[in-house]
Scaffold this motif. Structure first.
Motif, PDB file in Angstrom:
ATOM      1  N   LEU A 115     -45.292   8.810   2.969  1.00  0.00           N
ATOM      2  CA  LEU A 115     -45.324  10.174   2.330  1.00  0.00           C
ATOM      3  C   LEU A 115     -46.691  10.681   1.838  1.00  0.00           C
ATOM      4  O   LEU A 115     -47.263  11.545   2.081  1.00  0.00           O
ATOM      5  CB  LEU A 115     -44.462  10.231   1.144  1.00  0.00           C
ATOM      6  CG  LEU A 115     -42.943  10.572   1.131  1.00  0.00           C
ATOM      7  CD1 LEU A 115     -42.263  10.221  -0.068  1.00  0.00           C
ATOM      8  CD2 LEU A 115     -42.711  11.813   1.753  1.00  0.00           C
ATOM      9  N   ALA A 116     -47.388   9.494   1.017  1.00  0.00           N
ATOM     10  CA  ALA A 116     -48.887   9.884   0.713  1.00  0.00           C
ATOM     11  C   ALA A 116     -49.796  10.145   1.772  1.00  0.00           C
ATOM     12  O   ALA A 116     -50.559  10.773   1.893  1.00  0.00           O
ATOM     13  CB  ALA A 116     -49.300   8.649  -0.315  1.00  0.00           C
ATOM     14  N   ASN A 117     -49.729   8.968   2.743  1.00  0.00           N
ATOM     15  CA  ASN A 117     -50.846   8.793   4.097  1.00  0.00           C
ATOM     16  C   ASN A 117     -50.437  10.351   4.854  1.00  0.00           C
ATOM     17  O   ASN A 117     -51.359  10.810   5.337  1.00  0.00           O
ATOM     18  CB  ASN A 117     -50.488   7.693   4.978  1.00  0.00           C
ATOM     19  CG  ASN A 117     -51.206   6.442   4.016  1.00  0.00           C
ATOM     20  OD1 ASN A 117     -51.730   6.629   2.807  1.00  0.00           O
ATOM     21  ND2 ASN A 117     -51.041   5.367   4.353  1.00  0.00           N
ATOM     22  N   ARG A 118     -49.102  10.397   5.219  1.00  0.00           N
ATOM     23  CA  ARG A 118     -48.934  11.548   6.130  1.00  0.00           C
ATOM     24  C   ARG A 118     -49.023  13.023   5.311  1.00  0.00           C
ATOM     25  O   ARG A 118     -49.736  13.913   5.835  1.00  0.00           O
ATOM     26  CB  ARG A 118     -47.498  11.530   6.414  1.00  0.00           C
ATOM     27  CG  ARG A 118     -47.087  12.836   7.631  1.00  0.00           C
ATOM     28  CD  ARG A 118     -45.765  12.863   7.782  1.00  0.00           C
ATOM     29  NE  ARG A 118     -44.599  13.428   6.686  1.00  0.00           N
ATOM     30  CZ  ARG A 118     -43.523  13.825   6.777  1.00  0.00           C
ATOM     31  NH1 ARG A 118     -42.724  13.490   7.932  1.00  0.00           N
ATOM     32  NH2 ARG A 118     -42.710  14.361   5.720  1.00  0.00           N
ATOM     33  N   GLY A 119     -49.020  12.928   4.020  1.00  0.00           N
ATOM     34  CA  GLY A 119     -49.485  14.020   3.261  1.00  0.00           C
ATOM     35  C   GLY A 119     -50.936  14.359   3.305  1.00  0.00           C
ATOM     36  O   GLY A 119     -51.355  15.557   3.270  1.00  0.00           O
ATOM     37  N   GLU A 120     -51.741  13.375   3.163  1.00  0.00           N
ATOM     38  CA  GLU A 120     -53.152  13.302   3.319  1.00  0.00           C
ATOM     39  C   GLU A 120     -53.646  13.862   4.588  1.00  0.00           C
ATOM     40  O   GLU A 120     -54.361  14.619   4.760  1.00  0.00           O
ATOM     41  CB  GLU A 120     -53.840  11.812   3.036  1.00  0.00           C
ATOM     42  CG  GLU A 120     -55.288  12.100   2.960  1.00  0.00           C
ATOM     43  CD  GLU A 120     -55.864  10.619   2.801  1.00  0.00           C
ATOM     44  OE1 GLU A 120     -56.980  10.609   2.770  1.00  0.00           O
ATOM     45  OE2 GLU A 120     -55.099   9.892   2.078  1.00  0.00           O
ATOM     46  N   LEU A 121     -52.911  13.342   5.870  1.00  0.00           N
ATOM     47  CA  LEU A 121     -53.440  13.998   7.207  1.00  0.00           C
ATOM     48  C   LEU A 121     -52.987  15.442   7.330  1.00  0.00           C
ATOM     49  O   LEU A 121     -53.745  16.146   7.617  1.00  0.00           O
ATOM     50  CB  LEU A 121     -52.597  13.142   8.091  1.00  0.00           C
ATOM     51  CG  LEU A 121     -53.009  11.557   8.142  1.00  0.00           C
ATOM     52  CD1 LEU A 121     -52.219  10.732   9.226  1.00  0.00           C
ATOM     53  CD2 LEU A 121     -54.518  11.603   8.553  1.00  0.00           C
ATOM     54  N   TYR A 122     -51.996  15.831   6.625  1.00  0.00           N
ATOM     55  CA  TYR A 122     -51.496  17.232   6.747  1.00  0.00           C
ATOM     56  C   TYR A 122     -52.195  18.048   6.005  1.00  0.00           C
ATOM     57  O   TYR A 122     -52.626  19.227   6.535  1.00  0.00           O
ATOM     58  CB  TYR A 122     -49.717  17.301   6.165  1.00  0.00           C
ATOM     59  CG  TYR A 122     -48.954  16.998   7.448  1.00  0.00           C
ATOM     60  CD1 TYR A 122     -48.988  16.757   8.843  1.00  0.00           C
ATOM     61  CD2 TYR A 122     -47.419  16.822   6.929  1.00  0.00           C
ATOM     62  CE1 TYR A 122     -48.194  16.337   9.885  1.00  0.00           C
ATOM     63  CE2 TYR A 122     -46.580  16.356   7.802  1.00  0.00           C
ATOM     64  CZ  TYR A 122     -46.932  16.101   9.265  1.00  0.00           C
ATOM     65  OH  TYR A 122     -45.856  15.754  10.155  1.00  0.00           O
TER      66      TYR A 122
END
Length: 173
Positions: A115-122
């Protein structure tokens, strides 16, 4: 881990009946290759720890090899998929990272790393879904017990501060 096929002499192969049953279950999609090979949770966890140690040391290509192997052996392992996504992210392979985070979240919708990493990429791509992912990462790890949870909390604070400053700037004097 034992090998599925045992060689005797030059050409004779012996496959045990329980191995045949596991192979048939694998072919039907009922078990993973790691299960066919008899990999235990402890063995997978030890390999994952080596992968994490390699990544922490900046040895991303070596970590990638280990996590790709874990994912190939057990594509249902959300933690290994999230870790592989993290390694891909560090290597600049953004689309592959997002694909691994998506796969991790299909299995574990509250995985704080994914969640955190995908959120950062998004967020870097200007996608609103990034805010939702970051908020969900904080919710999944409300006490910041994981590095990803702590980073998500820091991102929420930073986003909030930026929003407050923009509101102050936009307010008529």
């Amino acid at each position: 881990m034992g090998r599925v096929i045992k060689y005797q002499g030059d050409t004779t192969m012996e496959i045990r009946s329980e191995t045949v049953a596991r192979l048939k279950a694998f072919a039907r999609g009922e078990v993973t290759w790691a299960e066919v090979e008899g990999m235990t949770f402890e063995q997978a966890k030890a390999i994952a720890q080596v992968g994490c140690d390699l990544a922490a040391a900046g040895r991303y290509e070596e970590a990638r090899v280990l996590f790709e192997g874990l994912v190939e052996g057990n594509p249902k392992d959300a933690a290994s998929r999230a870790a592989l996504g993290t390694v891909y992210q560090k290597l600049g392979r953004v689309q592959e990272a997002i694909a691994e985070y998506n796969a991790a979240l299909e299995r574990d919708p509250r995985n704080p790393v994914a969640l955190a990493n995908r959120g950062e990429l998004y967020l870097r791509q200007g996608q609103q879904q990034g805010f939702t992912d970051i908020a969900n990462a904080v919710e999944a790890d409300p006490h910041g017990e994981t590095v990803a949870g702590r980073r998500a909390r820091a991102l929420v604070k930073a986003i909030t501060l930026v929003a407050v400053e923009k509101m102050k700037e936009a307010k008529p004097s």
